[in-house]
Write an enzyme that holds these catalytic residues in place. Structure first.
Site, PDB file in Angstrom:
ATOM      1  N   PRO A  37       0.835  -1.206   0.000  1.00 39.18           N
ATOM      2  CA  PRO A  37       0.000   0.000   0.000  1.00 39.18           C
ATOM      3  C   PRO A  37       0.871   1.260   0.000  1.00 39.18           C
ATOM      4  CG  PRO A  37      -0.719  -1.554   1.683  1.00 39.18           C
ATOM      5  CD  PRO A  37       0.596  -2.041   1.188  1.00 39.18           C
ATOM      6  N   GLN A 113      -6.157  -1.708   2.097  1.00 38.67           N
ATOM      7  CA  GLN A 113      -5.685  -1.356   3.429  1.00 38.67           C
ATOM      8  C   GLN A 113      -6.622  -0.295   4.004  1.00 38.67           C
ATOM      9  OE1 GLN A 113      -2.213   1.298   4.292  1.00 38.67           O
ATOM     10  NE2 GLN A 113      -1.275  -0.592   5.071  1.00 38.67           N
ATOM     11  N   TYR A 196       0.118   6.181  12.585  1.00 38.47           N
ATOM     12  CA  TYR A 196      -1.291   6.497  12.442  1.00 38.47           C
ATOM     13  C   TYR A 196      -2.063   5.979  13.661  1.00 38.47           C
ATOM     14  CZ  TYR A 196       0.349   7.775   7.839  1.00 38.47           C
ATOM     15  OH  TYR A 196       1.045   8.358   6.817  1.00 38.47           O
TER      16      TYR A 196
END
Length: 374
Positions: A37, A113, A196
């Protein structure tokens, strides 16, 4: 849509695990090369578009066995930038299905993702700027604790999530996963890495909470484990579930590889099929990261051995022989290729030539008909 089958393995000069099909709980990958990703920052209001069709479809035609979308946000405020792809509303399903339909028509497996950017969100596309967007252009960033990312450009203090808001975000991951299945995803990956939101909960560098979602290992992993449990229960049994982890923060006071092994054992017990083993990025500009070819492979290796779960190796893997050595050493099960796939969209074909493997599930018949006879 007409089928675009891949060529079949034949006339291999030497055995190469990189081009041996790999089956994981009923899903067969034509080789061991995965498109990792990578954010493209080319969406409007979360919608996949022609750019994504050509970009991801091209990598499928280039021979990758599993093609992942970029980090796709489960909510508008979960985006990194306004240009991120999203899956927070039903209208996003049809354009994504168009991409997945083409990817699968080439013989590749379609993966997505799912992500929430947390305190690293509300910034423009990186080639424009890296500062948090001005009020009115962006949104309030969210995190486990009111601790900023800490870079000069991403210094906004995030809003600390309440327990109710944490549970709501877990439900948003679940709803996005259901939409991904409707669009045709065969693999869903939960993004628990790179600083994240889910990684922020895991790392003591970002999580300063004193309730059931902070402090101990059990509490810091609670949000990810609850989210995995919800997603797993919401998707059909034949859909594979991966989790990407930053397996170490590369910091003495941060998340460690031993923490990741311990977490991977729990993820395996919840039915996770593979740990995508990355690292870092929860704090800016940390210096003690040993950047070198394949520097994250030992992390995938340790998790594979000690947690006894399949792993994906990623990070500065740039050649066929290098990737083959990882597999021959049983250090990982799949090889995730990121920026090298942008430099060379037909990286699998180049890797096959390097390993002297012909007709190796790397090109569709329309290309292989010409190339393999030369």
């Amino acid at each position: 849509m007409a089928s675009v089958p891949a060529t079949t393995t034949a006339d291999a000069a030497a055995p190469a695990l990189l081009f041996t099909p790999y089956t994981l709980r009923g899903v067969t990958f034509r080789n061991r090369l995965v498109l990792s990703p990578m954010c493209m920052f080319s969406s409007v209001d979360g919608f996949f578009n022609e750019f994504h069709l050509v970009h991801l479809g091209g990598k499928a035609l280039g021979g990758f066995s599993l093609v992942f979308t970029e980090a796709t946000s489960v909510s508008p405020e979960g985006r990194i930038s306004p240009e991120d792809t999203g899956l927070w509303k039903d209208e996003h399903i049809a354009p994504l299905k168009r991409v997945f339909d083409f990817v699968k028509s080439t013989g590749a497996v379609a993966g997505i993702q799912l992500a929430h950017a947390g305190r690293k969100g509300s910034v423009p596309a990186p080639w424009r700027d890296d500062h948090h967007l001005k009020e009115g252009d962006g949104w309030e960033v969210l995190a486990p604790s009111p601790v900023s990312f800490g870079s000069e450009t991403r210094s906004n203090v995030p809003k600390e999530l309440s327990v109710e808001e944490i549970l709501e975000i877990g439900d948003k991951f679940t709803a996005a996963a259901r939409r991904a299945v409707t669009a045709g995803a065969q693999v869903i990956e939960i993004h628990g890495a790179h600083g994240y939101l889910l990684h922020e909960f895991l790392s003591p560098l970002a999580n300063k909470r004193s309730d059931n979602y902070g402090g101990s290992f059990e509490n810091r992993t609670r949000f990810l484990l609850e989210t995995v449990t919800k997603v797993k229960a919401a998707i059909p049994s034949e859909i594979l579930l991966f989790v990407r982890l930053s397996t170490t923060d590369w910091h003495p006071e941060g998340w460690t590889i031993d923490d990741s092994v311990r977490l991977a054992r729990l993820l395996k017990g919840l039915g996770v099929d593979l740990v995508d083993s990355s690292s870092g990025s929860v704090i800016p500009n940390y210096k003690d990261i040993p950047f070198a070819p394949g520097y994250q492979v030992p992390l995938a290796d340790q998790i594979k051995r000690e947690a006894e779960i399949p792993t994906g190796a990623v990070g500065r893997i740039t050649g066929g022989k290098q990737a083959e050595e990882v597999l021959q050493g049983n250090k990982a099960d799949l090889i995730f290729i990121g920026t090298e796939a942008l430099r060379d969209p037909q990286f699998p074909f180049r890797a096959a030539k390097e390993l002297e493997v012909r007709g190796s599930n790397t090109l569709p018949v329309q290309f292989g008909h010409w190339v393999n006879k030369l």
